[in-house]
Design a protein around this motif. Structure first.
Motif, mmCIF file in Angstrom:
data_model
loop_
_atom_site.group_PDB
_atom_site.id
_atom_site.type_symbol
_atom_site.label_atom_id
_atom_site.label_comp_id
_atom_site.label_asym_id
_atom_site.label_seq_id
_atom_site.Cartn_x
_atom_site.Cartn_y
_atom_site.Cartn_z
ATOM 1 N N ARG A 388 0.865 -1.179 0.000
ATOM 2 C CA ARG A 388 0.000 0.000 0.000
ATOM 3 C C ARG A 388 0.903 1.231 0.000
ATOM 4 N N GLY A 389 0.708 2.120 -0.959
ATOM 5 C CA GLY A 389 1.537 3.310 -1.031
ATOM 6 C C GLY A 389 1.246 4.273 0.110
ATOM 7 N N GLU A 390 2.034 5.333 0.188
ATOM 8 C CA GLU A 390 1.838 6.335 1.238
ATOM 9 C C GLU A 390 0.469 6.990 1.159
ATOM 10 N N ARG A 450 7.782 6.919 -6.183
ATOM 11 C CA ARG A 450 8.872 7.453 -5.366
ATOM 12 C C ARG A 450 10.057 6.503 -5.423
ATOM 13 N N LEU A 451 11.226 7.047 -5.111
ATOM 14 C CA LEU A 451 12.459 6.261 -5.084
ATOM 15 C C LEU A 451 13.187 6.607 -3.791
ATOM 16 N N ALA A 452 13.606 5.564 -3.053
ATOM 17 C CA ALA A 452 14.253 5.801 -1.759
ATOM 18 C C ALA A 452 15.366 4.792 -1.551
ATOM 19 N N ILE A 453 16.362 5.232 -0.762
ATOM 20 C CA ILE A 453 17.478 4.360 -0.390
ATOM 21 C C ILE A 453 17.262 3.913 1.053
ATOM 22 N N GLU A 454 17.393 2.637 1.290
ATOM 23 C CA GLU A 454 17.199 2.100 2.644
ATOM 24 C C GLU A 454 18.364 2.541 3.525
ATOM 25 N N LEU A 467 5.783 2.136 -7.470
ATOM 26 C CA LEU A 467 4.912 2.613 -8.556
ATOM 27 C C LEU A 467 3.489 2.147 -8.285
ATOM 28 N N HIS A 468 2.505 2.982 -8.622
ATOM 29 C CA HIS A 468 1.109 2.617 -8.428
ATOM 30 C C HIS A 468 0.697 1.512 -9.401
ATOM 31 N N ILE A 469 -0.193 0.669 -8.946
ATOM 32 C CA ILE A 469 -0.778 -0.347 -9.829
ATOM 33 C C ILE A 469 -1.736 0.359 -10.782
ATOM 34 N N HIS A 470 -1.693 -0.041 -12.038
ATOM 35 C CA HIS A 470 -2.497 0.616 -13.057
ATOM 36 C C HIS A 470 -3.977 0.334 -12.828
ATOM 37 N N ASP A 471 -4.774 1.394 -12.876
ATOM 38 C CA ASP A 471 -6.224 1.286 -12.688
ATOM 39 C C ASP A 471 -6.896 1.814 -13.940
ATOM 40 N N ARG A 472 -7.446 0.927 -14.733
ATOM 41 C CA ARG A 472 -8.020 1.348 -16.016
ATOM 42 C C ARG A 472 -9.250 2.227 -15.834
ATOM 43 N N SER A 473 -9.913 2.135 -14.677
ATOM 44 C CA SER A 473 -11.121 2.932 -14.475
ATOM 45 C C SER A 473 -10.806 4.398 -14.237
ATOM 46 N N SER A 474 -9.553 4.685 -13.807
ATOM 47 C CA SER A 474 -9.222 6.078 -13.479
ATOM 48 C C SER A 474 -8.093 6.637 -14.318
ATOM 49 N N MET A 475 -7.461 5.810 -15.169
ATOM 50 C CA MET A 475 -6.317 6.295 -15.925
ATOM 51 C C MET A 475 -6.301 5.607 -17.283
ATOM 52 N N SER A 476 -6.274 6.387 -18.344
ATOM 53 C CA SER A 476 -6.199 5.807 -19.680
ATOM 54 C C SER A 476 -4.758 5.514 -20.034
ATOM 55 N N ASP A 477 -4.561 4.620 -21.003
ATOM 56 C CA ASP A 477 -3.210 4.209 -21.373
ATOM 57 C C ASP A 477 -2.394 5.338 -21.975
#
Length: 484
Positions: A388-390, A450-454, A467-477
């Motif tokens: 789950r993202g921030e 986002r990109l982070a160093i541990e 990276l967010h998982i692609h959601d076709r209902s809210s974002m077109s290709d």
């Protein structure tokens, strides 16, 4: 003339003083009335004396709480008109009682008794005139006190009444004149005291304001100092960058120029074998040109990202395929150094919302760094998992980890700045311009990730791209996102 605030403060101060005097006088009234009754017991009816003493005691019991409440209100600076009137009423009732008592004493035929009553009248009058500064309260004190004995002096048939009246009036005039000056002096002292307190309060407020200003100036100075340090660090970084870039540019340029001169001047002749050598040298020129193009592309990417003009075309992207392509590209370099590259990622990972070109560039930068900073026979791991993202949205976290020289904790934030390289890389003379991490983070943020160093690793480095998982209902290709 006083301003409204000063007038109110003076009024509160005067009421406080006179309420305190009224309470003390009320406390002293019952024993004073008893003493006066004892002096007149042989000359005045007992019933009258008992009634008069009881009346004076009741008036005293009324005055004490009224004066106490007025004192409390004055201490808070909140004396009301009703409290002022109640204090005046208490003083008037007490004065009336004393006026009736002294008038009764002046009707006695005994010269000694009349003298005692005259002294009591003068003493009570002097105390009131001396201490009561408020004109309303002074009138409430004097009028009820003076009228009964004056009436007796004017209408009674006792000897020397007129002489007593004249002496009493003269006393009122003379002592009243001195008392008025005394009151003015007390009023001036009160006013100066009030103004001094206000001045001290303003000085304290100004001092506090100055402390705030000094604190703000100190904070501003600290910020400017940090900005100066950051600016100097940036200039140092750019100076190092220019040195690094000049080296990076000079190497392929020297190769291009050298091989171009050989081919141009046909230094090795013109037979068929030599022409094959010229063809190989043209290949060297081509590879050097590609290196130059890649460096220039990196510089342009940094410029676009820093200016907020890094357009990315978001589409449903197969993360597994992108990782597989990137590993295939860098595997020859890893094999040449006997390094092991292990991929721990599920082929069933969901599609991510990313720009395929930008994602490929990020993976190439991160894997190249991992290979570069990992010693021969080292290991590089690639793993991916759903999280789950921030922002609470479903996402995929891709981590590239190695067992190389690592990044010091104090350098983690700095290595994301353009042209910055970790101290370990500089110390070990590992080539590079220090643009890879800056470009990768800028592209990740432009895609909404986002990109982070541990931090806190004892060995090696671990870099995670989310990276967010692609959601076709809210974002077109073919959605386009620009900037970070």
């Amino acid at each position: 003339m006083y301003d409204a605030d000063t007038y109110s403060a003076l009024r509160n101060a005067r009421v406080a003083m006179e309420a305190a005097l009224s309470r003390r006088a009320a406390i002293a009234t019952p024993p004073g009335a008893v003493v006066s009754a004892l002096l007149m017991q042989d000359h005045v009816e007992t019933a009258w004396l008992i009634g008069w003493t009881a009346m004076m005691t009741l008036v005293a019991l009324f005055r004490i709480p009224v004066a106490s409440r007025a004192m409390d209100a004055a201490a808070r600076g909140a004396v009301t008109t009703s409290q002022h009137r109640l204090v005046a009423a208490g003083i008037a009732l007490s004065s009336l009682g004393w006026g009736i008592g002294t008038a009764a004493g002046l009707t006695i035929d005994s010269p000694t008794a009349r003298m005692i009553m005259s002294v009591v009248l003068v003493a009570i009058t002097a105390m009131g005139i001396a201490y009561v500064m408020d004109r309303t309260l002074l009138a409430a004190f004097l009028v009820p006190l003076v009228i009964p004995p004056v009436i007796v002096m004017l209408t009674g048939d006792q000897p020397n009444n007129l002489a007593l009246l004249g002496g009493f009036l003269l006393f009122l005039i003379v002592f009243g004149s001195f008392a008025d000056r005394y009151h003015r002096w007390i009023g001036d002292m009160l006013r100066l005291n009030i103004e001094n307190r206000r001045l001290l309060a303003r000085q304290a407020s100004d001092a506090e304001h100055i402390r705030h200003l000094v604190a703000e100036l100190t904070a501003t100075n600290d910020r400017l100092q940090r900005s100066l340090i950051d600016s100097e660090a940036a200039n140092d970084a750019k100076s190092r960058f220019l040195g690094q870039v000049s080296h990076e540019l000079r190497t392929p340029l020297n190769a291009i120029l050298g091989y171009a001169e050989i081919i141009r001047d046909r230094l090795f002749g013109a037979d068929e074998a030599t022409l094959r050598r010229y063809s190989e040298q043209a290949g060297y020129i081509h590879r050097s040109g590609l290196l130059l193009k890649a460096l220039i592309d990196d510089l342009l990417d940094v410029a676009r990202i820093e200016s907020g003009r890094a357009p990315v075309r978001i589409a449903a992207t197969d993360l597994w395929a992108a990782v597989d392509d990137a590993v295939t590209t860098i595997r020859p370099e890893a094999d040449a150094r006997r390094q092991t590259v292990t991929v721990n990622a599920d082929r069933g990972l969901p599609l991510v919302a990313a720009d395929p070109r930008a994602l490929a560039q990020i993976l190439n930068n991160l894997l190249t760094n991992a290979i570069k900073f990992t010693p021969d026979d080292g290991h590089v791991w690639i793993s991916a998992r759903r999280i789950r993202g921030e922002d609470g949205q479903p996402a995929v976290a891709l981590t590239i980890r190695d067992d190389g020289i690592g990044i010091p904790a104090e350098a983690i934030d700095r290595v994301f700045h353009p042209f910055e390289r970790g101290a370990n890389a500089v110390r070990r003379n590992i080539e590079g311009t220090g643009l890879g991490l800056s470009i990768s983070r800028g592209l990740a943020e432009a895609m909404g990730g986002r990109l982070a160093i541990e931090p806190g690793r004892q060995q090696g480095a671990a870099v995670t791209v989310t990276l967010h998982i692609h959601d076709r209902s809210s974002m077109s290709d073919d959605a386009v996102m620009a900037g970070r």
